[in-house]
Design a protein around this motif. Structure first.
Motif, PDB file in Angstrom:
ATOM      1  N   ALA A  93       0.833  -1.206   0.000  1.00 26.76           N
ATOM      2  CA  ALA A  93       0.000   0.000   0.000  1.00 26.76           C
ATOM      3  C   ALA A  93       0.868   1.257   0.000  1.00 26.76           C
ATOM      4  O   ALA A  93       1.799   1.382   0.790  1.00 26.76           O
ATOM      5  CB  ALA A  93      -0.916  -0.001   1.219  1.00 26.76           C
TER       6      ALA A  93
ATOM      7  N   PHE B 120      -0.115   4.324   0.712  1.00 31.85           N
ATOM      8  CA  PHE B 120      -0.448   5.209   1.836  1.00 31.85           C
ATOM      9  C   PHE B 120       0.547   4.947   2.979  1.00 31.85           C
ATOM     10  O   PHE B 120       0.846   3.804   3.299  1.00 31.85           O
ATOM     11  CB  PHE B 120      -1.878   4.916   2.310  1.00 31.85           C
ATOM     12  CG  PHE B 120      -2.556   6.079   2.983  1.00 31.85           C
ATOM     13  CD1 PHE B 120      -3.483   6.853   2.299  1.00 31.85           C
ATOM     14  CD2 PHE B 120      -2.264   6.390   4.297  1.00 31.85           C
ATOM     15  CE1 PHE B 120      -4.120   7.927   2.920  1.00 31.85           C
ATOM     16  CE2 PHE B 120      -2.891   7.458   4.927  1.00 31.85           C
ATOM     17  CZ  PHE B 120      -3.815   8.226   4.244  1.00 31.85           C
ATOM     18  N   ASN B 121       1.040   6.012   3.572  1.00 29.72           N
ATOM     19  CA  ASN B 121       2.112   5.872   4.582  1.00 29.72           C
ATOM     20  C   ASN B 121       3.314   5.136   3.991  1.00 29.72           C
ATOM     21  O   ASN B 121       3.901   4.243   4.619  1.00 29.72           O
ATOM     22  CB  ASN B 121       1.609   5.140   5.837  1.00 29.72           C
ATOM     23  CG  ASN B 121       0.621   5.965   6.631  1.00 29.72           C
ATOM     24  OD1 ASN B 121       0.754   7.184   6.732  1.00 29.72           O
ATOM     25  ND2 ASN B 121      -0.388   5.331   7.190  1.00 29.72           N
TER      26      ASN B 121
ATOM     27  N   PRO C  39      -3.056   2.015  -3.973  1.00 29.50           N
ATOM     28  CA  PRO C  39      -3.125   3.301  -3.257  1.00 29.50           C
ATOM     29  C   PRO C  39      -3.096   3.179  -1.731  1.00 29.50           C
ATOM     30  O   PRO C  39      -2.407   3.934  -1.055  1.00 29.50           O
ATOM     31  CB  PRO C  39      -4.452   3.904  -3.732  1.00 29.50           C
ATOM     32  CG  PRO C  39      -4.726   3.259  -5.047  1.00 29.50           C
ATOM     33  CD  PRO C  39      -4.152   1.874  -4.959  1.00 29.50           C
ATOM     34  N   GLY C  40      -3.875   2.242  -1.177  1.00 32.58           N
ATOM     35  CA  GLY C  40      -3.923   2.145   0.285  1.00 32.58           C
ATOM     36  C   GLY C  40      -4.245   0.736   0.726  1.00 32.58           C
ATOM     37  O   GLY C  40      -4.491  -0.161  -0.100  1.00 32.58           O
ATOM     38  N   SER C  41      -4.292   0.533   2.035  1.00 29.88           N
ATOM     39  CA  SER C  41      -4.523  -0.813   2.576  1.00 29.88           C
ATOM     40  C   SER C  41      -5.892  -1.355   2.185  1.00 29.88           C
ATOM     41  O   SER C  41      -6.065  -2.575   2.075  1.00 29.88           O
ATOM     42  CB  SER C  41      -4.402  -0.790   4.102  1.00 29.88           C
ATOM     43  OG  SER C  41      -3.075  -0.490   4.454  1.00 29.88           O
ATOM     44  N   PHE C  42      -6.855  -0.464   2.000  1.00 31.17           N
ATOM     45  CA  PHE C  42      -8.195  -0.901   1.606  1.00 31.17           C
ATOM     46  C   PHE C  42      -8.148  -1.683   0.295  1.00 31.17           C
ATOM     47  O   PHE C  42      -8.958  -2.592   0.077  1.00 31.17           O
ATOM     48  CB  PHE C  42      -9.102   0.335   1.451  1.00 31.17           C
ATOM     49  CG  PHE C  42     -10.542   0.008   1.210  1.00 31.17           C
ATOM     50  CD1 PHE C  42     -11.380  -0.313   2.266  1.00 31.17           C
ATOM     51  CD2 PHE C  42     -11.074   0.035  -0.072  1.00 31.17           C
ATOM     52  CE1 PHE C  42     -12.712  -0.623   2.046  1.00 31.17           C
ATOM     53  CE2 PHE C  42     -12.406  -0.268  -0.305  1.00 31.17           C
ATOM     54  CZ  PHE C  42     -13.225  -0.604   0.760  1.00 31.17           C
ATOM     55  N   GLU C  43      -7.201  -1.344  -0.583  1.00 35.06           N
ATOM     56  CA  GLU C  43      -7.101  -1.983  -1.904  1.00 35.06           C
ATOM     57  C   GLU C  43      -6.283  -3.280  -1.884  1.00 35.06           C
ATOM     58  O   GLU C  43      -6.211  -3.991  -2.897  1.00 35.06           O
ATOM     59  CB  GLU C  43      -6.475  -1.013  -2.916  1.00 35.06           C
ATOM     60  CG  GLU C  43      -7.401   0.081  -3.421  1.00 35.06           C
ATOM     61  CD  GLU C  43      -7.671   1.185  -2.415  1.00 35.06           C
ATOM     62  OE1 GLU C  43      -6.738   1.522  -1.642  1.00 35.06           O
ATOM     63  OE2 GLU C  43      -8.801   1.701  -2.374  1.00 35.06           O
TER      64      GLU C  43
ATOM     65  N   CYS D 144       0.284   0.088   6.197  1.00 27.96           N
ATOM     66  CA  CYS D 144       0.441   0.736   7.500  1.00 27.96           C
ATOM     67  C   CYS D 144      -0.743   1.682   7.697  1.00 27.96           C
ATOM     68  O   CYS D 144      -0.935   2.602   6.900  1.00 27.96           O
ATOM     69  CB  CYS D 144       1.764   1.489   7.554  1.00 27.96           C
ATOM     70  SG  CYS D 144       1.996   2.369   9.104  1.00 27.96           S
ATOM     71  N   ILE D 145      -1.515   1.421   8.733  1.00 21.99           N
ATOM     72  CA  ILE D 145      -2.709   2.227   8.999  1.00 21.99           C
ATOM     73  C   ILE D 145      -2.510   2.928  10.342  1.00 21.99           C
ATOM     74  O   ILE D 145      -2.311   2.271  11.373  1.00 21.99           O
ATOM     75  CB  ILE D 145      -3.979   1.350   9.027  1.00 21.99           C
ATOM     76  CG1 ILE D 145      -4.045   0.453   7.770  1.00 21.99           C
ATOM     77  CG2 ILE D 145      -5.231   2.224   9.097  1.00 21.99           C
ATOM     78  CD1 ILE D 145      -5.159  -0.581   7.802  1.00 21.99           C
ATOM     79  N   ILE D 146      -2.535   4.254  10.292  1.00 24.23           N
ATOM     80  CA  ILE D 146      -2.291   5.027  11.514  1.00 24.23           C
ATOM     81  C   ILE D 146      -3.553   5.830  11.849  1.00 24.23           C
ATOM     82  O   ILE D 146      -4.128   6.497  10.976  1.00 24.23           O
ATOM     83  CB  ILE D 146      -1.090   5.985  11.333  1.00 24.23           C
ATOM     84  CG1 ILE D 146       0.150   5.181  10.930  1.00 24.23           C
ATOM     85  CG2 ILE D 146      -0.831   6.772  12.623  1.00 24.23           C
ATOM     86  CD1 ILE D 146       1.374   6.034  10.606  1.00 24.23           C
TER      87      ILE D 146
ATOM     88  N   HIS E 112     -12.119   6.987   9.973  1.00 26.44           N
ATOM     89  CA  HIS E 112     -11.583   6.410   8.737  1.00 26.44           C
ATOM     90  C   HIS E 112     -10.689   5.206   9.039  1.00 26.44           C
ATOM     91  O   HIS E 112     -10.773   4.167   8.387  1.00 26.44           O
ATOM     92  CB  HIS E 112     -10.810   7.490   7.977  1.00 26.44           C
ATOM     93  CG  HIS E 112     -10.600   7.179   6.534  1.00 26.44           C
ATOM     94  ND1 HIS E 112     -11.614   7.230   5.613  1.00 26.44           N
ATOM     95  CD2 HIS E 112      -9.499   6.793   5.855  1.00 26.44           C
ATOM     96  CE1 HIS E 112     -11.141   6.886   4.430  1.00 26.44           C
ATOM     97  NE2 HIS E 112      -9.856   6.621   4.548  1.00 26.44           N
TER      98      HIS E 112
ATOM     99  N   VAL F 272     -10.880   1.384   7.372  1.00 25.62           N
ATOM    100  CA  VAL F 272      -9.786   0.839   6.553  1.00 25.62           C
ATOM    101  C   VAL F 272      -9.180  -0.391   7.235  1.00 25.62           C
ATOM    102  O   VAL F 272      -8.957  -1.417   6.582  1.00 25.62           O
ATOM    103  CB  VAL F 272      -8.700   1.921   6.284  1.00 25.62           C
ATOM    104  CG1 VAL F 272      -7.512   1.308   5.554  1.00 25.62           C
ATOM    105  CG2 VAL F 272      -9.274   3.080   5.484  1.00 25.62           C
TER     106      VAL F 272
HETATM  107  N1  INI Z   1      -4.742   3.682   3.877  1.00 27.78           N
HETATM  108  C1  INI Z   1      -3.697   3.132   4.557  1.00 27.78           C
HETATM  109  O1  INI Z   1      -3.055   2.205   4.047  1.00 27.78           O
HETATM  110  N2  INI Z   1      -3.350   3.612   5.778  1.00 27.78           N
HETATM  111  C2  INI Z   1      -4.032   4.609   6.391  1.00 27.78           C
HETATM  112  O2  INI Z   1      -3.648   5.016   7.512  1.00 27.78           O
HETATM  113  C3  INI Z   1      -5.136   5.193   5.704  1.00 27.78           C
HETATM  114  N3  INI Z   1      -5.889   6.272   6.328  1.00 27.78           N
HETATM  115  O3  INI Z   1      -5.700   6.512   7.523  1.00 27.78           O
HETATM  116  O4  INI Z   1      -6.678   6.910   5.682  1.00 27.78           O
HETATM  117  C4  INI Z   1      -5.474   4.699   4.416  1.00 27.78           C
HETATM  118  N4  INI Z   1      -6.490   5.230   3.719  1.00 27.78           N
HETATM  119  C5  INI Z   1      -6.661   5.039   2.294  1.00 27.78           C
HETATM  120  C6  INI Z   1      -7.474   3.802   1.954  1.00 27.78           C
HETATM  121  O5  INI Z   1      -6.717   2.631   2.219  1.00 27.78           O
HETATM  122  C7  INI Z   1      -7.870   3.766   0.485  1.00 27.78           C
HETATM  123  O6  INI Z   1      -6.726   3.781  -0.329  1.00 27.78           O
HETATM  124  C8  INI Z   1      -8.748   4.953   0.051  1.00 27.78           C
HETATM  125  O7  INI Z   1      -9.846   5.097   0.930  1.00 27.78           O
HETATM  126  C9  INI Z   1      -9.278   4.718  -1.389  1.00 27.78           C
HETATM  127  O8  INI Z   1     -10.112   3.573  -1.457  1.00 27.78           O
END
Ligand code: INI
Length: 163
Positions: free
Chosen positions: A27, A29-30, A61-65, A87-89, A95, A99
């Motif tokens: 991911a 993000f972070n 893009p982020g952990s959600f994906e 890494c989710i902080i 939010h 996630v």
């Molecule tokens: N994604 C992370 O991997 N870590 C986070 O801390 C985080 N926060 O806090 O928002 C995060 N958000 C993005 C999310 O994973 C998606 O990419 C986004 O919502 C698009 O679907």
């Protein structure tokens, strides 16, 4: 108790990575923290004999994906195991909870609905300091731990299946 004493068939193979094909979903993000997780993960894979050419890294893009990327890596590349790194902080809103919950649920779903082990290598932290401590700081590096879990699962499933 040893295998001989108990008479049980014990499945506990050595963590040999030679010839294993590994998918890694990471991911963005972070990214600073995830970069450290990925570095430790690849270092541990290499140390156990996984060739660089047998690894595919997919950034999302982020952990959600991560669960979707894991599923697609499995379909496209048929790896022996997939590792999800993120890494989710916690911030000021809920939010974080969404996630964190959905990425864990999604990873479990991909693992349970398929035949390929999927490793949960996401650091969830209340603070930046907690994240630092788990991404190479005083509590180690969860990326390296994820690599070891991946080797263990790939080899154990092989033996359970009698390959
Ligand atoms: N994604 C992370 O991997 N870590 C986070 O801390 C985080 N926060 O806090 O928002 C995060 N958000 C993005 C999310 O994973 C998606 O990419 C986004 O919502 C698009 O679907």
């Amino acid at each position: 108790m040893s295998e001989q004493e108990s008479g049980a068939r014990v499945i506990d193979p050595p963590l040999d990575g030679e010839g294993l094909r590994v998918g890694i979903a990471a991911a963005r993000f972070n990214e600073f923290f995830v970069g450290h997780l990925l570095e430790a993960c690849q270092r541990e894979l290499r140390r156990h004999g996984v060739a660089e050419g047998d690894q595919t890294i997919a950034w999302v893009p982020g952990s959600f994906e991560l669960p979707v990327a894991a599923r697609e890596l499995i379909d496209a590349e048929k790896p022996d195991v997939v590792i999800c790194l993120g890494c989710i902080i916690r911030g000021e809103t809920t939010h974080y909870d969404h996630v964190a919950q959905e990425s864990a649920r999604g990873i479990a779903q991909v693992a349970l609905t398929g035949k390929t082990p999927v490793i949960y290598g996401i650091v969830t932290a209340e603070t930046v300091e907690q994240a630092i401590n788990r991404c190479g700081g005083k509590f180690g590096n969860r990326g390296g731990d994820a690599a070891l879990a991946a080797l263990a699962m790939a080899r154990s499933l092989e033996q359970i299946r009698g390959v």
